[in-house]
Design an enzyme around this catalytic site. Structure first.
Site, short mmCIF file in Angstrom:
data_model
loop_
_atom_site.label_atom_id
_atom_site.label_comp_id
_atom_site.label_asym_id
_atom_site.label_seq_id
_atom_site.Cartn_x
_atom_site.Cartn_y
_atom_site.Cartn_z
N ASP A 43 31.63 43.38 -84.74
CA ASP A 43 31.13 44.52 -85.52
C ASP A 43 29.84 44.23 -86.27
O ASP A 43 29.59 44.77 -87.35
CB ASP A 43 32.21 45.03 -86.50
CG ASP A 43 33.53 45.23 -85.80
OD1 ASP A 43 33.50 45.69 -84.65
OD2 ASP A 43 34.57 44.90 -86.38
N LYS A 46 26.10 45.33 -82.65
CA LYS A 46 25.54 45.04 -81.32
C LYS A 46 25.18 46.34 -80.59
O LYS A 46 24.14 46.44 -79.95
CB LYS A 46 26.57 44.27 -80.46
CG LYS A 46 26.99 42.94 -81.05
CD LYS A 46 28.14 42.32 -80.30
CE LYS A 46 29.47 43.02 -80.45
NZ LYS A 46 30.11 42.95 -81.76
N GLY A 70 34.49 48.36 -80.09
CA GLY A 70 34.09 49.65 -80.66
C GLY A 70 32.64 49.52 -81.05
O GLY A 70 32.29 48.74 -81.93
N HIS A 71 31.78 50.23 -80.35
CA HIS A 71 30.34 50.16 -80.62
C HIS A 71 29.87 51.53 -81.08
O HIS A 71 29.92 52.49 -80.32
CB HIS A 71 29.59 49.70 -79.37
CG HIS A 71 30.00 48.34 -78.89
ND1 HIS A 71 29.77 47.88 -77.63
CD2 HIS A 71 30.63 47.33 -79.54
CE1 HIS A 71 30.25 46.65 -77.51
NE2 HIS A 71 30.78 46.29 -78.65
N THR A 160 44.02 44.75 -81.53
CA THR A 160 43.75 46.18 -81.54
C THR A 160 44.86 46.94 -80.80
O THR A 160 44.81 48.17 -80.71
CB THR A 160 42.41 46.48 -80.83
OG1 THR A 160 42.51 45.94 -79.51
CG2 THR A 160 41.24 45.84 -81.55
N GLN A 254 32.98 42.00 -79.03
CA GLN A 254 33.51 41.01 -79.99
C GLN A 254 32.44 39.95 -80.33
O GLN A 254 31.28 40.32 -80.38
CB GLN A 254 34.80 40.35 -79.47
CG GLN A 254 35.97 41.32 -79.34
CD GLN A 254 35.93 42.12 -78.06
OE1 GLN A 254 35.70 41.60 -76.99
NE2 GLN A 254 36.15 43.40 -78.17
N THR A 269 40.22 36.85 -79.53
CA THR A 269 40.52 37.76 -78.44
C THR A 269 40.74 36.92 -77.19
O THR A 269 40.68 35.69 -77.23
CB THR A 269 39.40 38.83 -78.28
OG1 THR A 269 39.87 39.84 -77.40
CG2 THR A 269 38.09 38.23 -77.78
N GLY A 332 40.29 51.99 -86.85
CA GLY A 332 40.13 52.52 -88.21
C GLY A 332 40.63 51.57 -89.29
O GLY A 332 40.63 51.91 -90.47
N PRO A 334 40.80 48.77 -92.15
CA PRO A 334 39.77 48.25 -93.07
C PRO A 334 39.39 46.82 -92.66
O PRO A 334 40.26 46.03 -92.29
CB PRO A 334 40.47 48.24 -94.44
CG PRO A 334 41.92 48.44 -94.17
CD PRO A 334 42.08 49.03 -92.80
N GLY A 446 19.86 50.43 -91.78
CA GLY A 446 20.61 51.68 -91.74
C GLY A 446 21.23 51.85 -90.37
O GLY A 446 20.83 51.15 -89.43
P1 2SA Z 1 42.44 41.95 -79.20
O1 2SA Z 1 42.79 43.40 -79.37
O2 2SA Z 1 43.49 41.18 -78.46
O3 2SA Z 1 41.08 41.71 -78.65
O4 2SA Z 1 42.48 41.36 -80.71
C1 2SA Z 1 42.36 39.98 -80.94
C2 2SA Z 1 41.44 39.70 -82.12
O5 2SA Z 1 40.13 40.16 -81.80
C3 2SA Z 1 39.70 41.07 -82.80
N1 2SA Z 1 38.89 42.15 -82.22
C4 2SA Z 1 37.91 42.74 -82.88
N2 2SA Z 1 37.30 42.42 -84.04
C5 2SA Z 1 36.35 43.27 -84.47
N3 2SA Z 1 36.02 44.44 -83.84
C6 2SA Z 1 36.62 44.78 -82.68
N4 2SA Z 1 36.49 46.02 -82.19
C7 2SA Z 1 36.88 47.19 -83.03
C8 2SA Z 1 35.72 47.64 -83.90
C9 2SA Z 1 38.11 46.78 -83.86
C10 2SA Z 1 38.90 47.89 -84.55
O6 2SA Z 1 34.64 47.78 -83.35
O7 2SA Z 1 35.87 47.88 -85.11
O8 2SA Z 1 38.62 49.07 -84.45
O9 2SA Z 1 39.91 47.50 -85.20
C11 2SA Z 1 37.56 43.88 -82.12
N5 2SA Z 1 38.29 43.89 -80.99
C12 2SA Z 1 39.11 42.82 -81.05
C13 2SA Z 1 41.01 41.65 -83.36
O10 2SA Z 1 40.82 42.25 -84.62
C14 2SA Z 1 41.88 40.43 -83.39
O11 2SA Z 1 41.55 39.65 -84.51
P1 GDP Z 2 29.48 46.44 -82.86
O1 GDP Z 2 30.91 46.36 -82.47
O2 GDP Z 2 28.86 45.10 -83.06
O3 GDP Z 2 28.66 47.32 -81.97
O4 GDP Z 2 29.46 47.13 -84.31
P2 GDP Z 2 30.27 48.43 -84.79
O5 GDP Z 2 29.61 49.63 -84.22
O6 GDP Z 2 31.73 48.25 -84.57
O7 GDP Z 2 30.07 48.33 -86.36
C1 GDP Z 2 28.79 48.31 -86.93
C2 GDP Z 2 28.68 49.52 -87.88
O8 GDP Z 2 27.55 49.36 -88.71
C3 GDP Z 2 28.48 50.84 -87.16
O9 GDP Z 2 29.10 51.85 -87.89
C4 GDP Z 2 26.96 51.03 -87.16
O10 GDP Z 2 26.58 52.39 -87.13
C5 GDP Z 2 26.61 50.41 -88.49
N1 GDP Z 2 25.29 49.77 -88.54
C6 GDP Z 2 24.65 49.05 -87.60
N2 GDP Z 2 23.51 48.53 -88.08
C7 GDP Z 2 23.42 48.94 -89.37
C8 GDP Z 2 22.48 48.70 -90.44
O11 GDP Z 2 21.49 47.99 -90.29
N3 GDP Z 2 22.77 49.28 -91.65
C9 GDP Z 2 23.87 50.06 -91.87
N4 GDP Z 2 24.08 50.57 -93.08
N5 GDP Z 2 24.77 50.29 -90.89
C10 GDP Z 2 24.55 49.73 -89.68
MG MG Z 3 32.77 46.99 -83.14
#
Ligand code: 2SA
Ligand code: GDP
Ligand code: MG
Length: 455
Positions: A43, A46, A70-71, A160, A254, A269, A332, A334, A446
């Site tokens: 997160d 990317k 989740g991007h 997840t 990830q 993961t 979703g 935290p 941003g």
């Molecule tokens: P999994 O589901 O087997 O891949 O989970 C194993 C660990 O990898 C972490 N993991 C992640 N960490 C951050 N972001 C991810 N994607 C979503 C996001 C996560 C969400 O973009 O926010 O919505 O909860 C992601 N995917 C896997 C996971 O939290 C476990 O620690």
């Molecule tokens: P990814 O999984 O690496 O693609 O990242 P996520 O999309 O899951 O989470 C990154 C969050 O930060 C998203 O809600 C983006 O819209 C937001 N974001 C990305 N770059 C910036 C930044 O430079 N500033 C702020 N405030 N938000 C950002």
């Molecule tokens: Mg993500």
């Protein structure tokens, strides 16, 4: 008067050209095969960088993971899209998006995502290729993911629950089904039965029945028809593209600290989100890899269980979570928040051989009067760790030494030039570069496409 306004106009044009030049150097000059990789626990942002870079590339490819990713990206009108399996190049209409052999594909999820994009005016037809070698992730994998987490009790991973671990387990244990199996529906049922019976033998919570199998096979017959135009030998596509000098951007899901080999095992993961995953997940030879851009948040977040040495518990962490809107894009949940971890970051840089960094979410630190950088890990007794330690016990007992820098305490979200950032913000960026030894080429201020500073 006429002359001075001419000069002003000339100066304005020059300024635009310099800006264009800066961004072109940083975007257009990236190598033929470029990767964007997460350098913390995911997160980092990317998706946003991939969306911005996409117009300079012909193909954007995913090489690992699945719909756990989740991007979040925004189009030119500021409309928000949350992508899971579809590569973040999809909003750029000229980009071909590839889901590589290393990805695990949940077809119902993929079709939902495609339908969602299409209904928001993003055409996907003819623009997404799915590897015939990619493994199919079934609903049963998602059920097992949940059951395994339950079995683990208080030591749950915090997955997840998208079925990622169980699907990669099927792949490795060699009873998985691949996209190419959809072309042989006569034997598909037999293979799926083996998978289902295996799951039922291991998990009381999963019941096998002939009806369940029949329903699933019928469902997949329909999916097979719908997927057919998307299926491709993506290895051939990659190699032809390389031969034809087309540019390929690989979008990591990830991050290295969640890598099955290099991450904080078992709190990881089940794929390889680091550089090696590009080769195994797309069939691209290592010597074809060029620039690798590491994406790093200006602080750190982690979702799920596991070690997090620079975590801030309590108010400071809450402040970051609120300011950065740190909630999982897929679930979703935290996100846990903390300071930037230079020890983990250096480790990621070593493993991936990064060429530059994208420091994201610098704007989120604007309210802090002091900003900390975790620079050293110490063991009890004071001995300094040379690198990121392997075992969880060691990580639990670690004492992190911090450097403290002054904050800038002003809104930087509308700044677009590096020189216009407050001195304290520039000093923070430069200190990260010094500590890590890799240049920061992009700074996020941003979530929007335009909120990027080229350094
Ligand atoms: P999994 O589901 O087997 O891949 O989970 C194993 C660990 O990898 C972490 N993991 C992640 N960490 C951050 N972001 C991810 N994607 C979503 C996001 C996560 C969400 O973009 O926010 O919505 O909860 C992601 N995917 C896997 C996971 O939290 C476990 O620690
Ligand atoms: P990814 O999984 O690496 O693609 O990242 P996520 O999309 O899951 O989470 C990154 C969050 O930060 C998203 O809600 C983006 O819209 C937001 N974001 C990305 N770059 C910036 C930044 O430079 N500033 C702020 N405030 N938000 C950002
Ligand atoms: Mg993500």
């Amino acid at each position: 008067h006429a002359r001075s306004s001419q000069w002003r106009l000339a100066a304005a044009i020059a300024a635009v050209e310099v800006e264009k030049g800066d961004s072109f150097d940083r975007l257009g000059s990236l190598s033929q095969v470029t990767g964007v990789l997460g350098c913390q626990w995911g997160d980092e942002g990317k998706g946003k960088l991939v969306d911005i870079l996409a117009e300079h590339f012909d193909l954007v490819a995913r090489c690992q993971g699945g719909s756990n990713a989740g991007h979040t990206i925004y189009n030119a009108d500021g409309k928000k899209f949350a992508l899971h399996l579809v590569p973040s190049g999809i909003l750029n209409e000229k980009t071909l998006c590839v889901i590589g052999n290393g990805v695990v594909v949940h077809l119902p999820g993929l079709f939902d995502e495609i339908d969602g994009l299409e209904s928001n005016g993003v055409s996907c037809e003819g623009r997404i290729l799915v590897s015939d070698r990619a493994h199919l992730l079934f609903d049963l994998h998602q059920v097992i993911d949940g059951l395994r987490e339950e079995e683990l009790g208080h030591s749950f991973i915090g997955t997840t629950k998208r079925g990622i671990g169980p699907c990669y387990s099927s792949k490795v244990i060699r009873n998985g089904l691949r996209v190419s199996d959809l072309r042989h529906m006569d034997t598909f049922g037999e293979k799926l039965e083996i998978l289902m019976r295996d799951a039922a033998a291991r998990f009381k919570g999963f019941k096998y029945s002939a009806d369940l199998l029949k329903d699933e096979v019928n469902r997949y017959k329909k999916f097979a028809e719908r997927l057919e135009p998307f299926i491709a030998d993506t290895i051939h596509v990659m190699h032809e593209s390389i031969k034809k000098k087309k540019k390929i951007l690989v979008e990591g899901g990830q991050a290295t600290m969640l890598d099955i080999d290099f991450g904080t095992y078992p709190f990881v993961t089940s794929s390889s989100p680091s550089a090696g995953g590009i080769c195994t997940g797309l069939g691209i030879p290592p010597r074809c890899l060029g620039d690798l851009v590491g994406v790093v948040k200006s602080y750190t977040t982690r979702v799920g269980s596991g070690p997090f040495p620079t975590e801030i518990l309590g108010k400071g962490g809450d402040m970051l979570r609120v300011a950065g809107m740190e909630f999982g894009t897929t679930t979703g949940r935290p996100r846990r928040c903390g300071w930037i971890d230079i020890v983990a970051l250096k480790y990621c840089c070593q493993i991936n051989g990064l060429s530059s960094l994208n420091l994201t979410k610098l704007d989120v630190l604007s309210d802090f009067s002091e900003i900390k950088l975790g620079v050293t890990y110490k063991q009890i007794g004071g001995k300094i760790y040379e690198s990121f330690p392997v075992d969880l016990q060691a990580l639990e007992q670690i004492q992190v030494e911090y450097e403290v820098m002054p904050g800038w305490k002003c809104d930087i979200s509308s700044i677009r030039k590096y020189e216009d950032l407050p001195l304290a913000a520039r000093q923070y960026v430069q200190r990260i570069e010094e500590l890590v030894g890799i240049p920061v080429h992009y700074i996020g201020v941003g979530p929007g496409r335009d909120a990027l500073i080229y350094k």
